[in-house]
Structure formats: C-alpha cells, structure tokens
Design a protein around this motif. Structure first.
Motif, PDB file in Angstrom:
ATOM      1  N   SER A 158       9.996   2.645  -1.677  1.00  0.00           N
ATOM      2  CA  SER A 158       9.170   3.818  -1.995  1.00  0.00           C
ATOM      3  C   SER A 158      10.034   4.987  -2.422  1.00  0.00           C
ATOM      4  CB  SER A 158       8.318   4.205  -0.780  1.00  0.00           C
ATOM      5  OG  SER A 158       7.362   3.221  -0.489  1.00  0.00           O
ATOM      6  N   PRO A 199       1.957   9.465  -5.406  1.00  0.00           N
ATOM      7  CA  PRO A 199       1.224  10.067  -6.533  1.00  0.00           C
ATOM      8  C   PRO A 199       1.875   9.698  -7.864  1.00  0.00           C
ATOM      9  CG  PRO A 199       1.605  11.687  -4.792  1.00  0.00           C
ATOM     10  CD  PRO A 199       2.422  10.475  -4.437  1.00  0.00           C
ATOM     11  N   ALA A 201       1.418   2.269  -3.510  1.00  0.00           N
ATOM     12  CA  ALA A 201       0.226   2.787  -4.178  1.00  0.00           C
ATOM     13  C   ALA A 201      -0.112   4.207  -3.735  1.00  0.00           C
ATOM     14  CB  ALA A 201      -0.958   1.857  -3.901  1.00  0.00           C
ATOM     15  N   ARG A 202       0.388   4.626  -2.586  1.00  0.00           N
ATOM     16  CA  ARG A 202       0.103   5.979  -2.082  1.00  0.00           C
ATOM     17  C   ARG A 202       1.024   7.039  -2.695  1.00  0.00           C
ATOM     18  NH1 ARG A 202      -3.613   5.321   1.828  1.00  0.00           N
ATOM     19  NH2 ARG A 202      -3.658   3.295   2.892  1.00  0.00           N
ATOM     20  N   GLU A 222       0.827  -1.211   0.000  1.00  0.00           N
ATOM     21  CA  GLU A 222       0.000   0.000   0.000  1.00  0.00           C
ATOM     22  C   GLU A 222       0.860   1.259   0.000  1.00  0.00           C
ATOM     23  OE1 GLU A 222      -2.903  -0.057   3.113  1.00  0.00           O
ATOM     24  OE2 GLU A 222      -3.636  -2.064   2.577  1.00  0.00           O
ATOM     25  N   ALA A 223       2.043   1.178   0.632  1.00  0.00           N
ATOM     26  CA  ALA A 223       2.927   2.347   0.659  1.00  0.00           C
ATOM     27  C   ALA A 223       3.304   2.781  -0.755  1.00  0.00           C
ATOM     28  CB  ALA A 223       4.183   2.024   1.465  1.00  0.00           C
ATOM     29  N   ASP A 282      -9.645   3.126  -2.460  1.00  0.00           N
ATOM     30  CA  ASP A 282      -9.161   4.418  -2.930  1.00  0.00           C
ATOM     31  C   ASP A 282      -7.736   4.368  -3.473  1.00  0.00           C
ATOM     32  OD1 ASP A 282      -8.240   3.860  -0.321  1.00  0.00           O
ATOM     33  OD2 ASP A 282      -7.785   5.984   0.026  1.00  0.00           O
ATOM     34  N   LEU A 283      -7.105   3.175  -3.463  1.00  0.00           N
ATOM     35  CA  LEU A 283      -5.740   3.052  -3.958  1.00  0.00           C
ATOM     36  C   LEU A 283      -5.733   2.355  -5.313  1.00  0.00           C
ATOM     37  CD1 LEU A 283      -3.782   2.022  -0.724  1.00  0.00           C
ATOM     38  CD2 LEU A 283      -4.001   4.289  -1.764  1.00  0.00           C
TER      39      LEU A 283
END
Length: 564
Positions: A553, A439, A436-437, A433-434, A461-462
């Motif tokens: 990330s 931008p 996908a967050r 998820e990190a 929302d991802l």
C-alpha cells in the motif's frame, strides 16, 4: 483316536506353528489335516491364509472359497476372503466380502477397519470414516483402527480430526514410528511447523531408516525457514539410500529446489534435472538428440513445455538466447498457449502437443534451458521484456479501462488449488481491500477460475472492475490478459502465472510472497532475479498477509501521488 480328532490335532498344531511364524510347518500340518478330511473348512481356510502369505493370491482364494462353500456364513472366512481380494487388487470385491462378514458379525473392529481401508482406496472416504469410527467406538484400544481413521480424515482434509485420531493411536502405542510419522504429518498439514519437526525427529529416533520421515522433516525445516538444515537432511537421506532406490529421484529433486532457493544455481540446476526421473513426469522425450549445450548455428531446436503456464513465460524467456546462438526455436506445448508464446522474443514457431513433430535437429526440456545455456549466477538469469502483446486483444476492454479513474492496478489472488503448496501462496481477496481504500486507485480483477467466486463478497463501496470471468474467452490463453496488463499502471498478485506474464511484458508488478516462497524467488531481497520490473514483498512471519499489504500500500500511495 478318531479321524476327526486327528484332523483337529493337525489343525491345532498348524495354528501353533502359524502363530509362531513357522509358515512351512503350518502348511504341512494343514495339508495333513486335509489328507484326513478333505472337507475340513478350518484347514482349507488356514491353508488359504498360508498361500496368501506367500503371495499366491489366486490359490488362496480357491482354498478360502472352498471353505466358504462348506460354511457360507462364517464371518472369519468372509473376512479372510476380503483380505486376500484386497491383496490381489480386487478392492471392490473385497468390500463386498467385508460387508458380508459384517452382516454375520456386525461388531468386528478388524473387519470394520479393513472395510474402511478398502473404501478409502476406492475414494469413498466419507463411508470409510464412518466404518472406522465405529471400529474404534467398539474397541477404543484398537491402535491401528485409530491410525487408519486418522489417515481417512487426512484424505478428507479434516486435519484436526486426523491429529486427534493419531494422538489416540500413539497413546496406545507410543513407540510406533509410523503412528508418530502420521501425527507429525497432521501437524505439518495444520501449519504447526515446530510440532511437525519434533514429530519427525521422534519418528527417526524410533526408526532411523524411515525415509518418509527424513524427507518430510526436510520439508518442515524448509517451511520453518531453515533451508540449510533441510538440505542437510536430504543429503543424509541420499547417503543412506542405494542407487536403485525409488525415492532417490524425489530426494534429488527436492535437493535441487532447496539449492535453487538458496541461490546455488550451478548445483541447483544439476539436481533439478532429477525431476525427469520422477514418476508422473509428463513432458516425455522426443525422437531426436537432446541439446545440452554447444553450438546452435543453423539448427532447428524444439523446446518441450513442462509444468505450468507461468513456467512457460519464465523459461521461454530464454528463447532469445537460443535464437542469438543461431537456433530456429520451436515451442511445443498446450495448444492454448501457442499464440501467446509465439509472441515471445526468439520463438520462431509453435506447435501443440497433439501436432506431429516437424523435422528438427535437437530438442530440450523447457526447464533445462538455464543449465544448457550455462546460466549459473543471478546476473545471468535476468531478462528484460521478452513478450509483445497484441494490442487488438485489448479492444473489448479498452473503453472500461480508459474510463476507470486514477491508478489502474491489476490484481490476482488465487493459484491452482490442486497444486500441493497452493495454501501457502494464494491470498484471500479480502487482503486486497487495503489497496482499494487508497484514494485514486481502481483495482482490475484478472482472476480466472478458482478464486473468482470471492468477488461476490467484495464490498460494494470499493472500486473493482472484474474482468476475470470474461477475459481470454477467445484467441488463446493469456492473449487478452497480456494486452490488458500492458495497459495497466501496475500489477499486484500472489505467486501465479500473472506475475510471470507481467515480468515478461516488462510491466511493473508487486509479488506478495509467503515466508518461505517457491524456489524461484529466493529467501531474501526485494528484487526478482528473473524480472527487473517485479518487486518482491515477503511475509516476515508465516501467514501475515496484512503486513505484506501494508508495505505494498505504501508503494502504491507513492505511485499514485506521482501519477497525479
């Protein structure tokens, strides 16, 4: 003295000898009793036990069955019949006799324990646990019962409960090396590495010849990051074993894995060959000379697949070396892998395991190629792109990929759950998820099979495009995946076949690794020995995937900024 009294005296004398370990004298006494009374059930039963002690299971059952014909409801006789049937490998029949014994005497802890062990062998672990729990409830001082209960909990994957049961056994018998060994294994299963190391060392202090403890101590030391100490333990174990010992192959193989992990390629490849002597090695041999090096000019060489799909991408990367030496390279492996391996540089032909082997000059096990090629340093092992995807296989997914905004990042998180070390290498999807967050990043899920169910819990929302459920539905394993991966900007994955596929394609990939990874990734450094486009991201402490994904990330943020 009456004949009946003489018979009882002979039986009692036999029992005294039996309990003292004097089996031959006990046997003689029981036979004298039966000479007086051929229908003495006790003498028949006890003589049957003597026969069982000598491995004469058929004779033992004959004698015990004669005793049961005289006393069909005798719980001792029924229990002994179950015991001998178990020794003879007739586990289902043993269960029936134990149940019959319990019908006559329901509160016998030893019968309950033996029944539990038999059910465990039949794969009925839940039933086994129920009977063993009752055994120790009736007799809390029954040390073997606690140990057996722990082994069933371990089989069920209930490692905490197993640990508790083994601790009960040790409290009753603290100097039993097998109980200590079982407790140490439970700690290892729970990831309690320091406790496991201490437990295996305690086992070896009680029994220095305990081979399992030595081997598992090496495993625990390796998981704790002390590969040198693990290697030393394996070498100690090997020095103590005769050449004919069945554990030597596994020990040599583990030694090879440790040496390869440490980058000792020459010794590592040599010891790695012992995998072929281990029980269950499935690749087999081919009716042709084995190639172990030397000229290949004009020769037809069959390369036999071993182990997993990722291994095929990694080791068939050496097909080009073989072809440049003049070989016509034939890959033999799972039918589904034929189309994709056939697209690798240097592979001239593919056949399935079930196909007739064509005329060949020699053959080689796939994972023995580096040794046969003499590749004994890291620089010699590196390969560039060795696989060309089929662009037509991207067609069903091309529109969705083109429409996906920003940086397109393929992800995969779960390996084969049946693999022994999978718990340490697979990653929860939530860790991604990190990524996908960030931008301007769209994740493309390429997970197939086990682990795919985690997509249902992905935050709505991802951004995530899930291709795993539909990709590679036709045309052969990895054919569509390869075409999709080649069209992505990069891949982030756990240690699965996908990283080998990406490396073979020359696609940028970021591999999230456990603190102590599989042998092929080494112990330090960010650059993969095998693939120039694969970057390694290692845990700094066991289980810390968050730290790994923070570093990944940052890499993706820089790539996204450059991507625009």
């Amino acid at each position: 003295m009456t004949a009946a009294r003489q018979t009882r005296d002979f039986v009692e004398a036999g029992l005294a000898h039996h309990r003292a370990g004097r089996g031959d004298k006990a046997e003689a006494a029981y036979k004298r009793a039966l000479a007086k009374d051929g229908k003495d059930a006790a003498a028949l039963h006890l003589l049957g036990l003597i026969a069982a002690d000598k491995g004469r299971h058929g004779r033992a059952l004959q004698l015990i069955d004669k005793a049961l014909a005289l006393a069909p409801d005798n719980a001792d006789f029924l229990h002994s019949a179950g015991h001998v049937l178990g020794l003879a490998g007739r586990t289902g029949d043993a269960v029936a006799r134990y149940l019959a014994a319990l019908a006559e005497a329901p509160d016998r802890p030893l019968t309950l324990s033996n029944l539990g062990n038999a059910l465990k062998r039949l794969g009925r672990a839940n039933d086994a646990a129920r009977h063993l729990a009752r055994a120790v409830a009736i007799d809390p001082g029954f040390a073997e019962g606690w140990s057996n209960l722990g082994l069933v909990h371990k089989q069920l994957g209930a490692f905490g409960e197993a640990q508790d049961a083994f601790a009960h056994a040790i409290a009753l018998r603290p100097d039993d090396p097998d109980f200590r060994y079982n407790l140490a294994n439970a700690a290892l299963d729970l990831g309690e590495i320091k406790a496991a190391i201490a437990g295996f060392r305690k086992t070896l202090a009680l029994n220095p010849a305990h081979g399992g403890a030595r081997m598992n101590l090496a495993t625990a030391l390796k998981l704790g990051g002390d590969v040198a100490a693990a290697t030393a333990e394996i070498e100690t174990a090997l020095a103590a074993l005769p050449d004919s010992h069945p554990d030597r192959a596994e020990l040599h193989w583990n030694l090879g894995l440790n040496l390869l992990l440490a980058g000792d390629w020459a010794r590592g490849w040599e010891a790695f060959e012992w995998r072929r002597k281990m029980p269950g090695y499935g690749a087999g041999a081919i009716a042709a000379p084995e190639w172990t090096g030397g000229s290949l000019e004009g020769r037809r060489l069959l390369v036999n697949h071993e182990q997993g799909m990722g291994d095929a991408f990694q080791f068939m990367g050496f097909a080009d070396d073989l072809a440049r030496r003049g070989a016509h390279v034939i890959y033999r492996g799972p039918k589904a892998m034929g189309p994709i391996i056939g697209r690798m540089t240097g592979v001239a032909q593919t056949i399935a395991f079930e196909d007739t082997v064509p005329e060949i000059d020699a053959w080689a096990p796939m994972m023995s190629l580096p040794r046969a090629l003499g590749l004994f340093d890291a620089a010699a092992l590196a390969r560039g792109a060795t696989l060309a995807p089929d662009p037509s296989c991207r067609a069903p997914y091309g529109a969705r990929l083109m429409a996906a905004p920003g940086l397109k990042v393929g992800i995969c998180w779960q390996g084969n759950p049946g693999y022994q070390a999978d718990a340490g290498r697979s990653i929860p999807l939530a860790a991604f998820e990190a990524l996908a967050r960030i931008p301007g990043v769209t994740l493309i899920a390429l997970q197939k099979g086990a682990g795919g169910e985690q997509v249902a819990g992905w935050p709505a929302d991802l951004p995530l495009i899930d291709l795993g459920a539909e990709i590679d539905g036709a045309g052969g394993a990895f054919m569509e995946t390869a075409a999709v991966v080649a069209a992505l900007d990069l891949v982030v994955t756990s240690d699965t076949a996908l990283v080998h596929l990406a490396g073979a394609l020359g696609t940028e990939a970021h591999l999230a690794l456990a603190r102590v990874p599989d042998w092929r990734w080494g112990l330090e450094g960010e650059q993969s020995v095998w693939y120039p486009t694969v970057t390694l991201h290692r845990q700094t402490r066991p289980g810390d995937w968050d730290g790994v994904f923070r570093r990944i990330s940052r890499v993706i943020e820089r790539r996204r900024a450059a991507h625009g």
